[in-house]
Structure formats: structure tokens, C-alpha cells
Design a protein around this motif. Structure first.
Motif, PDB file in Angstrom:
ATOM      1  N   ARG A 113      -0.747   6.808  11.375  1.00 15.26           N
ATOM      2  CA  ARG A 113       0.029   5.753  12.036  1.00 15.26           C
ATOM      3  C   ARG A 113       0.245   6.101  13.509  1.00 15.26           C
ATOM      4  O   ARG A 113       0.135   5.237  14.394  1.00 15.26           O
ATOM      5  CB  ARG A 113       1.368   5.582  11.313  1.00 15.26           C
ATOM      6  N   ALA A 129      -8.322   5.219  -0.176  1.00 17.33           N
ATOM      7  CA  ALA A 129      -8.195   4.182   0.857  1.00 17.33           C
ATOM      8  C   ALA A 129      -9.218   4.335   1.971  1.00 17.33           C
ATOM      9  O   ALA A 129      -9.639   5.446   2.313  1.00 17.33           O
ATOM     10  CB  ALA A 129      -6.785   4.213   1.452  1.00 17.33           C
ATOM     11  N   ASP A 183      -8.115  -0.177   5.133  1.00 18.67           N
ATOM     12  CA  ASP A 183      -6.933  -0.325   4.273  1.00 18.67           C
ATOM     13  C   ASP A 183      -5.684   0.109   5.027  1.00 18.67           C
ATOM     14  O   ASP A 183      -4.633  -0.553   4.968  1.00 18.67           O
ATOM     15  CB  ASP A 183      -7.071   0.515   2.999  1.00 18.67           C
ATOM     16  N   PHE A 184      -5.794   1.227   5.746  1.00 21.18           N
ATOM     17  CA  PHE A 184      -4.657   1.700   6.533  1.00 21.18           C
ATOM     18  C   PHE A 184      -4.354   0.734   7.678  1.00 21.18           C
ATOM     19  O   PHE A 184      -3.184   0.492   7.998  1.00 21.18           O
ATOM     20  CB  PHE A 184      -4.937   3.101   7.079  1.00 21.18           C
ATOM     21  N   LYS A 209      -4.750  -2.469   7.694  1.00 25.05           N
ATOM     22  CA  LYS A 209      -4.032  -3.605   7.110  1.00 25.05           C
ATOM     23  C   LYS A 209      -2.576  -3.236   6.840  1.00 25.05           C
ATOM     24  O   LYS A 209      -1.659  -4.012   7.150  1.00 25.05           O
ATOM     25  CB  LYS A 209      -4.714  -4.030   5.816  1.00 25.05           C
ATOM     26  N   ARG A 210      -2.373  -2.060   6.280  1.00 21.66           N
ATOM     27  CA  ARG A 210      -1.014  -1.605   5.969  1.00 21.66           C
ATOM     28  C   ARG A 210      -0.173  -1.485   7.240  1.00 21.66           C
ATOM     29  O   ARG A 210       0.970  -1.962   7.295  1.00 21.66           O
ATOM     30  CB  ARG A 210      -1.072  -0.267   5.247  1.00 21.66           C
ATOM     31  N   PHE A 211      -0.741  -0.836   8.267  1.00 15.63           N
ATOM     32  CA  PHE A 211       0.011  -0.623   9.503  1.00 15.63           C
ATOM     33  C   PHE A 211       0.281  -1.952  10.221  1.00 15.63           C
ATOM     34  O   PHE A 211       1.342  -2.134  10.823  1.00 15.63           O
ATOM     35  CB  PHE A 211      -0.744   0.328  10.427  1.00 15.63           C
ATOM     36  N   GLU A 215       0.692  -4.861   8.799  1.00 11.90           N
ATOM     37  CA  GLU A 215       1.770  -5.526   8.055  1.00 11.90           C
ATOM     38  C   GLU A 215       3.117  -4.896   8.370  1.00 11.90           C
ATOM     39  O   GLU A 215       4.130  -5.594   8.506  1.00 11.90           O
ATOM     40  CB  GLU A 215       1.488  -5.449   6.553  1.00 11.90           C
ATOM     41  N   GLU A 216       3.140  -3.572   8.515  1.00 14.58           N
ATOM     42  CA  GLU A 216       4.384  -2.884   8.885  1.00 14.58           C
ATOM     43  C   GLU A 216       4.838  -3.315  10.270  1.00 14.58           C
ATOM     44  O   GLU A 216       6.039  -3.530  10.500  1.00 14.58           O
ATOM     45  CB  GLU A 216       4.167  -1.375   8.853  1.00 14.58           C
TER      46      GLU A 216
END
Length: 246
Positions: free
Chosen positions: A195, A223, A227-228, A230-232, A234-235
Motif C-alpha cells: 500500500r 492474489a 487484486d491489490f 482493486k483493494r487499495f 476501494e479503500e
């Protein structure tokens, strides 16, 4: 017998050198294995790369009389990443991201060049920067026959941090909340570090994303880099909404 320090220029390896020197044990040489992402970009976080070459190496020589030997593989991470298998069931397929077990990045980019250096190093004893509170590392068989100055003098990780800070040998990479340093593209690093990479060095994150598009192996066991991403993302959106409605 020569005393050679294995040095990553992190707090523990530098503190081990400092403690040795200040307790009457002179280090004959520091050995640093430099890994390159490509022909221009180092594996180190940029601020740590600058610290190594502009501060730490000159300071070790000027203040302690210790010269640093840089050991480096003949290939980069990207070159090995795109190397094709020549035998077995994967002929013609590129290596892609390293697997967690038996990772090629460790064997090709670190162990092999170090082994080559050792062949001409002569007799020596290795100085290793392991802190007194790193009990698991201390108990490993791989440290047998090596000198552990921080363990010998009862110096823990927090104290190693302060020793380097007082001597002007603390990497600025720690000022951003890091407790460990390593390759910025490492598949074993914590999610918090990924991140951080995405936020602080988007140009490096983009390079990792590009590799992710062609690798047959996931970046981690479960992952992909995407994938990371997308996650970051969204965060980031959640934080923005929270700020807006907060």
C-alpha cells in the motif's frame, strides 16, 4: 582471520558493525549484495538506495576504515522474470513472478553472486546483524559459526535503531514508519508495504502492474498485483466518502 560484515545497510547490520568497532573488534570489510530491478532501478526503496551510496558507504570508510564490496548478479529481476524455461513441462514459458518456496529471485540474484564472491574471499568469519530479541533467527543453524555482536552485547532492535540514529547511520527509509527494509517488489512483503509503495512511488507500482499482466504465477500465493490495486482503490474511495460525510 578476516572479519567481514554482511551488510544490507539496515539498522541491525549497521549497528552490528558499529558495536563491533566500538568494542575493539575491527571489521575488515563490509559486503553488500545489490539487486537490480532492471538496468537502471535498484531493488531498494529509492531513499534507502541514496542513503547506501551517498551516506553509509562513504561514512563507513571515513570513520571506521571499512571498505564496502558490492556483489551483484549478472542479471536483473526483470531479465530473469522474462527468461524462458528451456526444459521440463514449461518450455517456452517465462519464469514470471517467483514462487514463495524456492523463489528464483533469492537463488539467482542473491545466493549465486554471493557464492561466486566467496570462492575468492579466503578465510574469514562473518559478522551478522541479528538483534538480541530476534530469538527465532538466533536459534537457526545458519548462524552457527558466525559472530552476532548485537546478541553478544544484549542489544535489541529498538536499541540498534538508536545506535544508528546517534551515529548518523540510520536510513531515512525508517522515518516513514518502516521497521524492515527489503526489495520494493518482494512478493513476501506485508500488505501495508505494498500500500505504501502504491502511494509513495506510483511509478514503481505501475511497473509491478505491468509485470503482473504477463506473469503466469500470481504475485502472492492468493492474489495478483491487480487484486491489490482493486483493494487499495476501494479503500481510497471509502476514505474519501468518510471524509466527505464526516
Amino acid at each position: 582471520m578476516k572479519k567481514i560484515a554482511s551488510c544490507s545497510f539496515g539498522k541491525d547490520s549497521l549497528a552490528a558493525i558499529i558495536v563491533s568497532e566500538e568494542n575493539g573488534v575491527h571489521i575488515d570489510e563490509a559486503v553488500y549484495c545489490r539487486i537490480m530491478f532492471d538496468n537502471e532501478i535498484s531493488a531498494e526503496p529509492p531513499e534507502h538506495e541514496a542513503f547506501i551510496h551517498e551516506v553509509a558507504i562513504p561514512k563507513l570508510e571515513e570513520e571506521y576504515g571499512i571498505k564496502t564490496t558490492i556483489v551483484q548478479a549478472g542479471e536483473t529481476y526483470c531479465e530473469r522474470f522474462f527468461t524462458q524455461y528451456q526444459r521440463g513441462g514449461k518450455i517456452g514459458q517465462i519464469y514470471g513472478f517467483p514462487m514463495r518456496r524456492g523463489a528464483w529471485c533469492n537463488s539467482h540474484l542473491k545466493l549465486r553472486p554471493i557464492a561466486e564472491w566467496k570462492r575468492n574471499a579466503g578465510d574469514y568469519i562473518t559478522i551478522v546483524g541479528i538483534a538480541a530479541d530476534e530469538t527465532e533467527r538466533i536459534e537457526r543453524k545458519t548462524v552457527q559459526g558466525k559472530m552476532l555482536p548485537l546478541v553478544e552485547h544484549g542489544i535489541n532492535e529498538a536499541q540498534a535503531f538508536e545506535i544508528c540514529k546517534k551515529r548518523g547511520l540510520l536510513s531515512p527509509a525508517y522515518s516513514k514508519g518502516r521497521t524492515r527494509l527489503g526489495c520494493w517488489f518482494c512478493h513476501n512483503q506485508r500488505i501495508a508495504e505494498l500500500r505504501r509503495l502504491r502511494k509513495e512511488y506510483p511509478e514503481l507500482w505501475e511497473k509491478l502492474m505491468k509485470l503482473d499482466e504477463v506473469s503466469h504465477c500470481r504475485f502472492t500465493q492468493r492474489a495478483t498485483v491487480h487484486d491489490f490495486e482493486k483493494r487499495f482503490s476501494e479503500e481510497d474511495r471509502q476514505i474519501t466518502l468518510f471524509d466527505y460525510f464526516g
